[in-house]
Design a protein around this motif. Structure first.
Motif, PDB file in Angstrom:
ATOM      1  N   THR A   1       0.853  -1.197   0.000  1.00  0.00           N
ATOM      2  CA  THR A   1       0.000   0.000   0.000  1.00  0.00           C
ATOM      3  C   THR A   1       0.887   1.244   0.000  1.00  0.00           C
ATOM      4  O   THR A   1       1.963   1.257   0.614  1.00  0.00           O
ATOM      5  CB  THR A   1      -0.919   0.029   1.229  1.00  0.00           C
ATOM      6  OG1 THR A   1      -0.107   0.045   2.394  1.00  0.00           O
ATOM      7  CG2 THR A   1      -1.844  -1.175   1.243  1.00  0.00           C
ATOM      8  N   PRO A   2       0.459   2.292  -0.696  1.00  0.00           N
ATOM      9  CA  PRO A   2       1.314   3.491  -0.811  1.00  0.00           C
ATOM     10  C   PRO A   2       1.284   4.329   0.471  1.00  0.00           C
ATOM     11  O   PRO A   2       0.287   4.312   1.196  1.00  0.00           O
ATOM     12  CB  PRO A   2       0.663   4.241  -1.971  1.00  0.00           C
ATOM     13  CG  PRO A   2      -0.762   3.809  -1.977  1.00  0.00           C
ATOM     14  CD  PRO A   2      -0.788   2.400  -1.467  1.00  0.00           C
ATOM     15  N   ASN A   3       2.369   5.003   0.719  1.00  0.00           N
ATOM     16  CA  ASN A   3       2.468   5.953   1.818  1.00  0.00           C
ATOM     17  C   ASN A   3       2.138   5.332   3.173  1.00  0.00           C
ATOM     18  O   ASN A   3       1.627   6.002   4.072  1.00  0.00           O
ATOM     19  CB  ASN A   3       1.531   7.159   1.585  1.00  0.00           C
ATOM     20  CG  ASN A   3       1.667   7.701   0.162  1.00  0.00           C
ATOM     21  OD1 ASN A   3       2.787   7.837  -0.339  1.00  0.00           O
ATOM     22  ND2 ASN A   3       0.545   7.953  -0.476  1.00  0.00           N
ATOM     23  N   GLY A   4       2.367   4.047   3.288  1.00  0.00           N
ATOM     24  CA  GLY A   4       2.165   3.378   4.576  1.00  0.00           C
ATOM     25  C   GLY A   4       0.719   3.325   5.061  1.00  0.00           C
ATOM     26  O   GLY A   4       0.477   3.157   6.256  1.00  0.00           O
ATOM     27  N   ILE A   5      -0.227   3.483   4.170  1.00  0.00           N
ATOM     28  CA  ILE A   5      -1.616   3.394   4.635  1.00  0.00           C
ATOM     29  C   ILE A   5      -1.943   1.930   4.941  1.00  0.00           C
ATOM     30  O   ILE A   5      -1.319   1.010   4.430  1.00  0.00           O
ATOM     31  CB  ILE A   5      -2.640   3.987   3.616  1.00  0.00           C
ATOM     32  CG1 ILE A   5      -2.616   3.228   2.290  1.00  0.00           C
ATOM     33  CG2 ILE A   5      -2.381   5.472   3.422  1.00  0.00           C
ATOM     34  CD1 ILE A   5      -3.691   3.674   1.320  1.00  0.00           C
TER      35      ILE A   5
ATOM     36  N   SER B   1      -4.100  -1.684   5.292  1.00  0.00           N
ATOM     37  CA  SER B   1      -4.747  -2.534   4.291  1.00  0.00           C
ATOM     38  C   SER B   1      -6.216  -2.174   4.062  1.00  0.00           C
ATOM     39  O   SER B   1      -6.694  -2.160   2.924  1.00  0.00           O
ATOM     40  CB  SER B   1      -4.685  -4.002   4.740  1.00  0.00           C
ATOM     41  OG  SER B   1      -3.371  -4.473   4.785  1.00  0.00           O
ATOM     42  N   TRP B   2      -6.918  -1.911   5.142  1.00  0.00           N
ATOM     43  CA  TRP B   2      -8.354  -1.633   5.006  1.00  0.00           C
ATOM     44  C   TRP B   2      -8.618  -0.254   4.403  1.00  0.00           C
ATOM     45  O   TRP B   2      -9.577  -0.070   3.661  1.00  0.00           O
ATOM     46  CB  TRP B   2      -9.082  -1.773   6.346  1.00  0.00           C
ATOM     47  CG  TRP B   2      -9.401  -3.213   6.680  1.00  0.00           C
ATOM     48  CD1 TRP B   2      -8.804  -3.974   7.644  1.00  0.00           C
ATOM     49  CD2 TRP B   2     -10.382  -4.059   6.041  1.00  0.00           C
ATOM     50  NE1 TRP B   2      -9.353  -5.245   7.643  1.00  0.00           N
ATOM     51  CE2 TRP B   2     -10.324  -5.332   6.684  1.00  0.00           C
ATOM     52  CE3 TRP B   2     -11.295  -3.882   4.998  1.00  0.00           C
ATOM     53  CZ2 TRP B   2     -11.143  -6.401   6.320  1.00  0.00           C
ATOM     54  CZ3 TRP B   2     -12.111  -4.958   4.641  1.00  0.00           C
ATOM     55  CH2 TRP B   2     -12.039  -6.193   5.287  1.00  0.00           C
ATOM     56  N   THR B   3      -7.765   0.713   4.725  1.00  0.00           N
ATOM     57  CA  THR B   3      -7.911   2.041   4.104  1.00  0.00           C
ATOM     58  C   THR B   3      -7.690   1.926   2.605  1.00  0.00           C
ATOM     59  O   THR B   3      -8.418   2.519   1.798  1.00  0.00           O
ATOM     60  CB  THR B   3      -6.913   3.047   4.732  1.00  0.00           C
ATOM     61  OG1 THR B   3      -7.174   3.118   6.121  1.00  0.00           O
ATOM     62  CG2 THR B   3      -7.050   4.432   4.105  1.00  0.00           C
ATOM     63  N   PHE B   4      -6.687   1.109   2.234  1.00  0.00           N
ATOM     64  CA  PHE B   4      -6.441   0.911   0.805  1.00  0.00           C
ATOM     65  C   PHE B   4      -7.638   0.230   0.142  1.00  0.00           C
ATOM     66  O   PHE B   4      -8.036   0.577  -0.970  1.00  0.00           O
ATOM     67  CB  PHE B   4      -5.168   0.084   0.581  1.00  0.00           C
ATOM     68  CG  PHE B   4      -4.805  -0.030  -0.869  1.00  0.00           C
ATOM     69  CD1 PHE B   4      -4.131   1.004  -1.524  1.00  0.00           C
ATOM     70  CD2 PHE B   4      -5.156  -1.153  -1.616  1.00  0.00           C
ATOM     71  CE1 PHE B   4      -3.815   0.918  -2.880  1.00  0.00           C
ATOM     72  CE2 PHE B   4      -4.850  -1.255  -2.959  1.00  0.00           C
ATOM     73  CZ  PHE B   4      -4.178  -0.211  -3.594  1.00  0.00           C
ATOM     74  N   PHE B   5      -8.217  -0.737   0.849  1.00  0.00           N
ATOM     75  CA  PHE B   5      -9.420  -1.413   0.335  1.00  0.00           C
ATOM     76  C   PHE B   5     -10.497  -0.374   0.012  1.00  0.00           C
ATOM     77  O   PHE B   5     -11.079  -0.369  -1.082  1.00  0.00           O
ATOM     78  CB  PHE B   5      -9.947  -2.416   1.379  1.00  0.00           C
ATOM     79  CG  PHE B   5     -11.246  -3.068   0.984  1.00  0.00           C
ATOM     80  CD1 PHE B   5     -11.255  -4.287   0.309  1.00  0.00           C
ATOM     81  CD2 PHE B   5     -12.477  -2.465   1.262  1.00  0.00           C
ATOM     82  CE1 PHE B   5     -12.457  -4.889  -0.072  1.00  0.00           C
ATOM     83  CE2 PHE B   5     -13.680  -3.062   0.885  1.00  0.00           C
ATOM     84  CZ  PHE B   5     -13.656  -4.272   0.212  1.00  0.00           C
TER      85      PHE B   5
ATOM     86  N   CYS C   1       1.662  -9.767   9.559  1.00  0.00           N
ATOM     87  CA  CYS C   1       2.671  -9.297   8.606  1.00  0.00           C
ATOM     88  C   CYS C   1       2.063  -8.912   7.253  1.00  0.00           C
ATOM     89  O   CYS C   1       2.781  -8.442   6.368  1.00  0.00           O
ATOM     90  CB  CYS C   1       3.759 -10.341   8.397  1.00  0.00           C
ATOM     91  SG  CYS C   1       4.798 -10.588   9.851  1.00  0.00           S
ATOM     92  N   GLY C   2       0.773  -9.141   7.089  1.00  0.00           N
ATOM     93  CA  GLY C   2       0.106  -8.711   5.865  1.00  0.00           C
ATOM     94  C   GLY C   2      -0.367  -7.271   5.937  1.00  0.00           C
ATOM     95  O   GLY C   2      -0.817  -6.703   4.923  1.00  0.00           O
ATOM     96  N   GLU C   3      -0.259  -6.650   7.103  1.00  0.00           N
ATOM     97  CA  GLU C   3      -0.667  -5.250   7.233  1.00  0.00           C
ATOM     98  C   GLU C   3       0.210  -4.378   6.324  1.00  0.00           C
ATOM     99  O   GLU C   3       1.428  -4.588   6.238  1.00  0.00           O
ATOM    100  CB  GLU C   3      -0.546  -4.802   8.697  1.00  0.00           C
ATOM    101  CG  GLU C   3      -0.961  -3.365   8.934  1.00  0.00           C
ATOM    102  CD  GLU C   3      -2.395  -3.063   8.483  1.00  0.00           C
ATOM    103  OE1 GLU C   3      -2.607  -2.848   7.256  1.00  0.00           O
ATOM    104  OE2 GLU C   3      -3.300  -3.038   9.332  1.00  0.00           O
ATOM    105  N   GLY C   4      -0.439  -3.465   5.600  1.00  0.00           N
ATOM    106  CA  GLY C   4       0.299  -2.636   4.658  1.00  0.00           C
ATOM    107  C   GLY C   4       0.422  -3.279   3.287  1.00  0.00           C
ATOM    108  O   GLY C   4       1.094  -2.738   2.410  1.00  0.00           O
ATOM    109  N   TYR C   5      -0.243  -4.439   3.126  1.00  0.00           N
ATOM    110  CA  TYR C   5      -0.254  -5.104   1.819  1.00  0.00           C
ATOM    111  C   TYR C   5      -1.696  -5.388   1.391  1.00  0.00           C
ATOM    112  O   TYR C   5      -2.631  -5.249   2.195  1.00  0.00           O
ATOM    113  CB  TYR C   5       0.548  -6.406   1.866  1.00  0.00           C
ATOM    114  CG  TYR C   5       2.023  -6.188   2.041  1.00  0.00           C
ATOM    115  CD1 TYR C   5       2.847  -5.997   0.933  1.00  0.00           C
ATOM    116  CD2 TYR C   5       2.590  -6.137   3.321  1.00  0.00           C
ATOM    117  CE1 TYR C   5       4.211  -5.775   1.092  1.00  0.00           C
ATOM    118  CE2 TYR C   5       3.952  -5.916   3.481  1.00  0.00           C
ATOM    119  CZ  TYR C   5       4.760  -5.733   2.361  1.00  0.00           C
ATOM    120  OH  TYR C   5       6.103  -5.511   2.518  1.00  0.00           O
TER     121      TYR C   5
END
Lengths: 409, 409
Positions: free
Chosen positions: B351-355, B357-361, B381-385
């Motif tokens: 995810t860009p700019n460290g946002i 996973s859910w915000t990116f969703f 460890c999936g956070e941020g992906y």
């Protein structure tokens, strides 16, 4: 160093059917010109009925087109099949259940084998003797037994099913948390009546115990006082899980479809005494460890419930039922005492003059060239008994019967 | 009072896909005229190939005739299918195995879920993080973990797979008896090279540990240094079980067939240190708790290995592989960092700019009307992906890619 589950090491070898195969092969080698008839098999011989084959073809075509293709389905089964089961097997019998209490699976064997996972390892288990070995072996694997000594496992409550009690088990006198009841029964062919089953339902309600009710041979019931579902007994939804199968009902032994009913009213307990719905636990188990039955097979199973499908499978079941009568009459003519065969595809005969199961096996093979299954293979209380099955073709069943009817043992 | 298996109560609710469904439904309700494209699904979209459909028809006809009908088959699968698997997937790759080391089943999910039963409850388990949840949940149910606290289960050794290690887990520093490795990986799309996998095989041999190697996405491998089977690594037959599936290889997600390889050279130990063959234990498990895959489905699976079947499934896999490239290019155009997609149908984007996973969703849904899966749903460890999949149709994948390529986040 990785340790295995040592409970597996408690299991004695499973030699029943391999021993039978070896004995038959040896006899055949000595008598190459004699034809042997097998009445030992628990497998069906008639093909799938046309309605089912047609459904398989239609569903196969659907799977080959993008617009009708089906990928992952619900682990518990498609609604079309659960609704068909619900209507035909329960609502039409005035049993109030809901579709989400029915779980479609690949086999009653898998389900009765896996279901014990939901209970604590300390649970006290009771089994009929003689018994379908899967109930016992899976509890051994799970660690609910002691060792195997003198033909029995420590920790298991055995419920003798003998001529004295009409092969219907008496209620246990000690604490039992979980009981497996198979009716109509494999191997004895005995079927519990409404009043006999009510005793067990009331007992389970009184002790907060659970009945795992294997009803795989329900389609063979002929007598009106034998219930087709345990849920015909009031209160059963609070204490019983019911296992049903298309295997013997519709010849699905090689097609694989079954279903298990877990009523939402059935509660089990944590150590603090708090109740939990068993239905939710089984749903969690199945969604985590299972991915559902093939779509094409579920469509085939649905076809069993159409009027055409019902008529076709009834005529197949009648073939097997007639086979059972033919065998029973032959045994009677030979002066042998036999049980079962009326509500079940299994005939349980008492060996004459107190000879043991394996001696009877040898005599039946040498005198009639007929193969059956020694009762002792199903448990200590099966000693002195012998199982014949009604699943062979009418022609071979009749031929075997003619040989048996004239025997003296 | 019957006690439940309290380990089930440790499992947190499984809300990942239901939360996604709710968010999508809410968005759709607010924007009824917008078309949403789903790149979150792990299911295939292409139908069964003609060779497979033809085999289903032929086998269905066989099941409808008495002379070709099949009842119970071997629980481990018919020889025709085991031999076809052996030849195509192993002997042709110069891997010396035998047919009785291959067990056909209804799904890799079932097998990876059930396999842990063979080991002692005390076994120390290691899992990649992020991870396919079934490995974890089934060990929780079996009692191999403590409670769930701060997003992790006590007792489990988590092996972080991050950008730093190229999503390939480092060897554990503590005792581990059983490790689940998934390569090509779901969800990260990372695939272990020969040298990376060799490290794990050597580690397992050194510690008498066992590797459960999930290779369900093997058909998507394109790079020559990525092995198609763990048995390409010398010594692997003494330490590894391999799980393979027709689901993603041949579109069998709704048809259900898979296989597990348990080499006879693989030994596990009792508490006295005596070795036992894992193959015999799995055979006992499967013959006791499973009744085999439908005959028609085994014939369908066999058809996958014919020259026609191979050509047809390759062209389907190429569709998905092209989809993966289309998605990767779009992500690159949008300035996003992405992994996987080369040897796997999964793309794992950072995810860009460290946002999170859910915000990116939420942003991907609102800005591009594209649905994917938040990486944190697969582990801490999936956070941020974020996971995108290549299984949708080429048309919809291209449409989604066009929307993504022009985004700024």
């Amino acid at each position: 160093m990785i340790l295995l589950n040592e409970n597996y090491l408690k299991l004695p070898g499973s030699y029943l059917f391999s021993t039978i195969a070896k004995k038959v092969a040896a006899y055949q080698q000595e008598h190459p010109n004699e034809d042997i008839i097998r009445l030992g098999i628990g497998d069906v011989s008639r093909p799938l009925v046309p309605a089912v084959v047609e459904a398989l073809h239609k569903a196969s075509d659907e799977m080959g087109r993008a617009e009708t293709f089906r990928g992952y389905g619900p682990e518990q089964g498609y609604a079309f099949l659960r609704e068909a089961i619900l209507k035909h097997d329960y609502l039409d019998r005035n049993i109030a259940l809901e579709a989400d209490e029915i779980f479609v699976s690949d086999g009653a064997k898998s389900d009765v084998a896996n279901f014990q996972e939901l209970f604590d390892v300390s649970c006290k288990v009771a089994l009929q003797d003689p018994v379908y070995p899967v109930y016992l072996d899976t509890n051994v694997m799970a660690g609910r037994t002691g060792n195997f000594e003198n033909g029995r496992f420590g920790g298991i409550v055995y419920l003798p099913c003998t001529e004295e009690n009409g092969f219907i088990p008496d209620l246990p006198r000690e604490r039992v948390d979980l009981v497996y009841l198979c009716s109509p029964n494999n191997p004895t062919g005995a079927a519990m009546t409404r009043s006999e089953l009510k005793k067990w339902v009331d007992w389970a309600a009184q002790h907060n115990s659970v009945i795992l009710y294997d009803s795989a041979y329900e389609a063979f019931i002929t007598q009106p006082d034998v219930p087709h579902s345990i849920y015909e007994i009031p209160g059963a939804q609070k204490v019983a899980v019911e296992f049903r199968s298309f295997s013997k009902t519709a010849g699905f032994t090689g097609t694989r479809c079954a279903y298990t009913v877990v009523p939402k009213a059935l509660q089990v307990y944590d150590r603090a005494g708090k109740p939990h719905a068993l239905n939710a636990l089984w749903l969690r188990r199945q969604t985590t460890k299972f991915n559902g039955v093939p779509y094409i097979v579920q469509r085939a199973a649905q076809a069993v419930f159409t009027p055409m499908g019902q008529a076709q499978i009834r005529s197949v079941i009648e073939v097997y039922q007639k086979n059972a009568q033919v065998i029973l009459q032959a045994l009677q003519a030979a002066g042998l005492q036999a049980f079962g065969g009326v509500n079940a595809p299994y005939i349980w005969l008492k060996t004459p003059n107190g000879i043991d199961s394996w001696t009877f096996f040898d005599r039946l093979l040498s005198k009639a060239r007929v193969v059956g299954t020694p009762g002792v293979g199903f448990g200590a209380c099966g000693e002195g008994y012998f199982r014949l099955t009604a699943f062979n073709t009418p022609e071979l069943t009749q031929a075997a019967a003619s040989r048996i009817a004239h025997l003296t043992f």
